[in-house]
Scaffold this active site. Structure first.
Site, short mmCIF file in Angstrom:
data_model
loop_
_atom_site.label_atom_id
_atom_site.label_comp_id
_atom_site.label_asym_id
_atom_site.label_seq_id
_atom_site.Cartn_x
_atom_site.Cartn_y
_atom_site.Cartn_z
N ILE A 63 5.27 -2.74 -9.22
CA ILE A 63 5.44 -4.18 -9.37
C ILE A 63 6.86 -4.34 -9.92
O ILE A 63 7.29 -3.60 -10.80
CB ILE A 63 4.37 -4.80 -10.33
CG1 ILE A 63 4.64 -6.30 -10.55
CG2 ILE A 63 4.29 -4.08 -11.65
CD1 ILE A 63 3.53 -7.02 -11.34
N SER A 64 7.61 -5.28 -9.35
CA SER A 64 9.00 -5.45 -9.77
C SER A 64 9.07 -5.90 -11.23
O SER A 64 8.10 -6.44 -11.77
CB SER A 64 9.69 -6.49 -8.89
OG SER A 64 9.65 -6.09 -7.55
N GLU A 122 1.49 -6.83 3.18
CA GLU A 122 1.65 -5.59 2.42
C GLU A 122 1.24 -4.42 3.31
O GLU A 122 0.23 -4.48 3.99
CB GLU A 122 0.80 -5.69 1.14
CG GLU A 122 0.53 -4.40 0.41
CD GLU A 122 1.80 -3.63 0.03
OE1 GLU A 122 2.73 -4.23 -0.53
OE2 GLU A 122 1.84 -2.41 0.31
N1 SAH Z 1 6.72 -7.51 -4.93
C1 SAH Z 1 5.57 -6.67 -5.22
C2 SAH Z 1 5.72 -5.21 -4.81
C3 SAH Z 1 7.09 -4.65 -4.74
S1 SAH Z 1 7.12 -2.96 -4.20
C4 SAH Z 1 5.24 -6.74 -6.68
O1 SAH Z 1 6.12 -7.08 -7.47
O2 SAH Z 1 4.10 -6.43 -7.02
C5 SAH Z 1 7.39 -3.21 -2.45
C6 SAH Z 1 6.16 -3.30 -1.65
O3 SAH Z 1 6.54 -3.37 -0.28
C7 SAH Z 1 5.23 -2.12 -1.77
O4 SAH Z 1 3.96 -2.56 -2.16
C8 SAH Z 1 5.22 -1.51 -0.37
O5 SAH Z 1 3.98 -0.93 0.00
C9 SAH Z 1 5.56 -2.71 0.49
N2 SAH Z 1 6.11 -2.37 1.81
C10 SAH Z 1 6.99 -1.39 2.11
N3 SAH Z 1 7.28 -1.40 3.42
C11 SAH Z 1 6.57 -2.42 3.98
C12 SAH Z 1 6.45 -2.94 5.31
N4 SAH Z 1 7.12 -2.42 6.35
N5 SAH Z 1 5.64 -4.00 5.51
C13 SAH Z 1 4.95 -4.56 4.48
N6 SAH Z 1 5.04 -4.11 3.20
C14 SAH Z 1 5.83 -3.06 2.94
#
Ligand code: SAH
Length: 239
Positions: A63-64, A122
């Site tokens: 999570i960011s 996701e």
């Molecule tokens: N913004 C979210 C997660 C950030 S981490 C938060 O704060 O909780 C980035 C996320 O992007 C991860 O969960 C990863 O699985 C997802 N991700 C990576 N590549 C992706 C893709 N091609 N399509 C959809 N999601 C993707």
């Protein structure tokens, strides 16, 4: 920049982010106060849940950090209003979806809801399921899920969001770093809309880029700052 805002409660964390200049808008403040970060971080420890740093949520992703969420909401605030459609790409824990929904749907001056769509995509199915559980911990986001105002699906964002037309989303947040800006997402950005996306290779310099599409469909972009995000996985290239 990070750590400074860490706290032992959600309200203190948001107050610290505000006094440290991570956001200015009262609407961002209201949304972040309405969303308890602890519902989205797999911990029972307040020290961890309200720390201003990314936290692992499984599957090698995080999570960011709260200051990044605050910065992105501030950049998108004028596109997260009543009637807008929003997309969170790489919605992970579901935290930002909840904030976006509050900014769009909390509308005290209106007696009725708009038909806005707040969509999350996701890559990991298991994280989609977890994010839905996280969102259900608050009565209002549970209601928005039940009413299908918030929708979270698993899929590959390089292909865009399925079953929505081009020029549809007024706000697009991308939570993972893309080697280049996915064209399908640019196509789905509405006229007058804004996308915030980290661009750059994993483990090397990435910049947070703000892309605006004007009412004639012309694109302009500016770099906001250097960032470090997990990669936006491209399954077609991994194979
Ligand atoms: N913004 C979210 C997660 C950030 S981490 C938060 O704060 O909780 C980035 C996320 O992007 C991860 O969960 C990863 O699985 C997802 N991700 C990576 N590549 C992706 C893709 N091609 N399509 C959809 N999601 C993707």
């Amino acid at each position: 920049m990070s750590w400074r805002s860490s706290a032992l409660s959600n309200s203190r964390l948001i107050a610290n982010l505000k006094s440290n200049g991570q956001f200015r808008s009262e609407r961002v403040e209201k949304a972040m106060l309405a969303v308890d970060r602890k519902h989205f971080v797999p911990t029972t420890e307040d020290e961890v849940a309200y720390m201003d740093s990314p936290q692992p949520i499984g599957y090698g992703v995080t999570i960011s950090a709260p200051h990044m969420h605050a910065m992105c909401l501030e950049l998108l605030k004028d596109h997260l209003k009543y009637g807008c459609n929003a997309l969170d790409v790489g919605s992970g824990s579901g935290y930002l979806l909840a904030c976006m929904a509050h900014m769009i749907l909390d509308n005290p001056s209106s007696t009725q809801h708009s038909d806005s769509a707040i969509c999350g995509i996701e890559y990991y199915k298991e994280l989609v399921e977890q994010s839905i559980e996280n969102l259900k911990q608050s009565a209002i986001t549970k209601q928005w899920l039940d009413e299908k105002r918030i929708e979270v699906i698993s899929g590959d964002a390089w292909k865009g969001y399925p079953n929505k037309p081009n020029n549809y989303f007024h706000a697009i947040h991308v939570g993972a770093a893309a080697a280049s800006v996915p064209k399908s997402l640019v196509n789905q950005l509405a006229f007058g809309g804004r996308m915030v996306i980290p661009v750059g290779p994993q483990g090397s310099y990435q910049s947070l880029v703000c892309i605006d599409k004007d009412m004639d469909g012309n694109l302009s972009e500016r770099e906001i700052c250097g960032v470090g995000y997990v990669p936006l996985v491209n399954p077609d290239r991994v194979k």
